[in-house]
Every structure is written in C-alpha cells, then in structure tokens.
Design an enzyme around this catalytic site. Structure first.
Site, mmCIF file in Angstrom:
data_model
loop_
_atom_site.group_PDB
_atom_site.id
_atom_site.type_symbol
_atom_site.label_atom_id
_atom_site.label_comp_id
_atom_site.label_asym_id
_atom_site.label_seq_id
_atom_site.Cartn_x
_atom_site.Cartn_y
_atom_site.Cartn_z
ATOM 1 N N HIS A 1 0.827 -1.222 0.000
ATOM 2 C CA HIS A 1 0.000 0.000 0.000
ATOM 3 C C HIS A 1 0.859 1.268 0.000
ATOM 4 C CE1 HIS A 1 0.046 0.221 4.568
ATOM 5 N NE2 HIS A 1 -0.011 1.493 4.294
ATOM 6 N N SER B 1 3.788 2.580 8.451
ATOM 7 C CA SER B 1 3.480 1.530 7.484
ATOM 8 C C SER B 1 4.695 1.130 6.675
ATOM 9 C CB SER B 1 2.422 2.024 6.502
ATOM 10 O OG SER B 1 1.168 1.875 7.063
ATOM 11 N N GLY B 2 4.801 -0.149 6.371
ATOM 12 C CA GLY B 2 5.910 -0.646 5.562
ATOM 13 C C GLY B 2 7.118 -0.998 6.397
ATOM 14 N N ASP C 1 -0.524 -7.328 1.373
ATOM 15 C CA ASP C 1 0.059 -5.985 1.443
ATOM 16 C C ASP C 1 1.592 -6.057 1.543
ATOM 17 O OD1 ASP C 1 0.237 -3.259 1.661
ATOM 18 O OD2 ASP C 1 -0.354 -3.181 3.766
#
Ligand code: 4AZ
Length: 304
Positions: free
Chosen positions: A78, A225-226, A132
């Site tokens: 994402h 995120s990530g 994801d």
C-alpha cells in the site's frame, strides 16, 4: 431576512462540524508511546519518500521499510500505491533514505537512493489490504558495508509464537504530531491468531497477524506503514493496518513475513522477460517470420 436565517444556520452547521473534527482529533490515539531509537537496533530502517515532496529533505516521507539485502527493501504494497489516482507509483517517483535517525538530517553515512524497480503482489487490494507486501530495488544500495549506520536485516525463517516481545520502529504519528522527526521504536507482543481473529473477524485474511498490547497505549500508526516488526534481530512482520492506533483491544495488523517468505526471496529486481531471453527471442523470430510470410503472400496476390 431569509439570508440572515440561512447565514445563521450555515454558521451553526459549520461550528458543529468544526467541533466534531476537533473532538475527533483530540481523542485520536496516537508509534505511540515509543522511545527514541538507537542506531545499533535500527540500522536496517529506511524512509521511503515521494521525490517531489522531499525538496525540504525529510518532508517527503510516506512509509518505512527494511533493508533485507544490499539493494533490496521490504515494505508494504500500500506504500507503493497511490490511492487517490488508483494506480501504483512509478519507481522514479520514489527515493529511499537510510542511515539517519532524524529524517530531516543528512549526516555522514546517509545513503539517498533512487529506486530502479519495484515488485508487489498483484493480488494486493487497497480495500481489504490483502497481500500488502512489496519490495523495492535500489539504484544505489549498500555499496560497501557500512555497519556503523546502515546494515541489512534477515527475515525470520521460523514461526514466532504468540506472546513474544518484538520491536516496531518508524517516523510515523506520535502522541504529539502527525509524523515524528526522530525514528521512534516501541515494544509490542505477538498476539494469538485466535484472539486476533475474534477482534478483526473476517477482516483478518491469510498472511496477516496481530501485534500490540491489548490494554492499548503502545502501537504503530500512520507513517510507520511498511516498516519492520523485529523479533530477536529478524523481521517477522511489516506494518500494515489497524483500527486507529493504540486503542485498547485493537492491536496493529502486520503482514506475516513467514507467509510470504518464498515470494519475497524470489524477487530479484530482474524483469521476468529478461530472465528468459531464449523464449522472448524465439517468439519475436516467429512473429517476424509470420509477418514476412503474410507480406510476401499479400504482395504476390496483389501482383497477380
Ligand atoms: C496506517 O494507516 C496505520 N495501529 C498503520 C498502522 C496501524 C494503523 C494504521 C496500526 O498507516
């Protein structure tokens, strides 16, 4: 008179909306409850940035990632997807920065790299967050080992049981601000799949796992995120989503790295067509031959 009434009503509605937004932002929980990261424990952390927003070095940060080989970064799919435009970003839109704890600073040893190519699972869905997971390949990776500020981290090769203390790190939202200037880290625990399922129900898809603190207060958040979830010095998860941040009973949801291990290992940054030149060449030759035959036939008929 009518105008006065309309104006009054408009102001009232406007006030109501403003109060609601203020109340929501005020109560919004926020790497939430972490502490400032130490270089030794986060040498693998990278900041993924939008090149065009990073004119002021550091301001383009969108996501975290983990250096898992000299020029390979593990992140969330994402982070590579532009939800507004409903398309993936191009590698040229991104830059990756590693070797600095402060995202606005550029000390000796900082590496700023362009992205030469990327890969994501083509089953990724921004609605369900299924699959994801993504990887970036860096143009300028770790040219020579620089163990002082940048070093790759390995993926966990075994399932991590529930209740293990892990570290999550990032420049994401804190209690005070939307993004942190300094890399923050927090301890969170792996949570039993059954517990995670009872919380997120059908939202919990294969390849997802929960980590956090059920009492709330400590969590990853927007901008983290990530980034990697690390247990005993190996990556076991990637920050993916959650309902809010640090809310009691609502732990963070992470990509289960173990589940995607083969896919991650198999990505090499080399386009598939280039790995089988034999097939590609035969196909072009065949196509050429067919076109040639068709042209000859056509021109022969035309002459007759
Ligand atoms: C996000 O929006 C996000 N609390 C990241 C992590 C979590 C929630 C949301 C987990 O990027």
């Amino acid at each position: 008179m009518v105008h006065g009434l309309e104006l009054g009503l408009g102001c009232f509605l406007w006030l109501l909306i403003c109060c609601k937004v203020a109340a929501q932002t005020d109560t919004q929980p926020r790497i939430i409850n972490g502490s400032v990261a130490r270089v030794e424990e986060t040498r693998h952390l990278v900041s993924i940035r939008l090149r065009k927003h990073d004119n002021n070095f550091g301001s383009g940060h969108i996501c975290g990632g983990a250096l898992i080989a000299a020029n390979k970064v593990l992140t969330a799919a994402h982070c590579l997807y532009n939800n507004g435009r409903k398309r993936y970003r191009r590698p040229s839109e991104l830059i990756v920065v590693m070797g600095t704890l402060n995202r606005y600073e550029h000390p000796n040893g900082t590496i700023v790299s362009e992205v030469s190519s990327m890969a994501y699972m083509n089953t990724f869905s921004p609605d369900s967050m299924r699959d994801d997971v993504g990887v970036l390949f860096l143009r300028k990776g770790l040219i020579r080992p620089n163990p002082f500020s940048v070093a790759p981290i390995q993926l966990a090769r075994q399932v991590t049981p529930a209740g293990r203390v892990c570290q999550v790190a990032g420049w994401g939202r804190t209690e005070q601000s939307t993004l942190s200037n300094i890399l923050m880290t927090a301890n969170v625990s792996t949570i039993r799949e059954q517990t995670c399922r009872s919380i997120y129900k059908s939202g919990l898809l294969p390849g997802m796992m929960c980590a956090g603190r059920l009492q709330g207060g400590t969590d990853s958040c927007q901008g983290d995120s990530g980034g990697p979830l690390v247990h005993e010095g190996r990556v076991i998860g990637v920050v993916s989503w959650g309902y809010g941040c640090a809310e009691p009973g609502l732990p963070g949801v992470y990509v289960d790295v173990q589940y995607y291990q083969q896919w991650i290992d198999e990505r090499s940054g080399v386009a598939r067509s280039r790995t089988s030149p034999g097939l590609g060449l035969s196909f072009s030759l065949l196509l050429g031959l067919l076109t040639f035959t068709a042209t000859i036939q056509y021109s022969c008929r035309y002459k007759r």
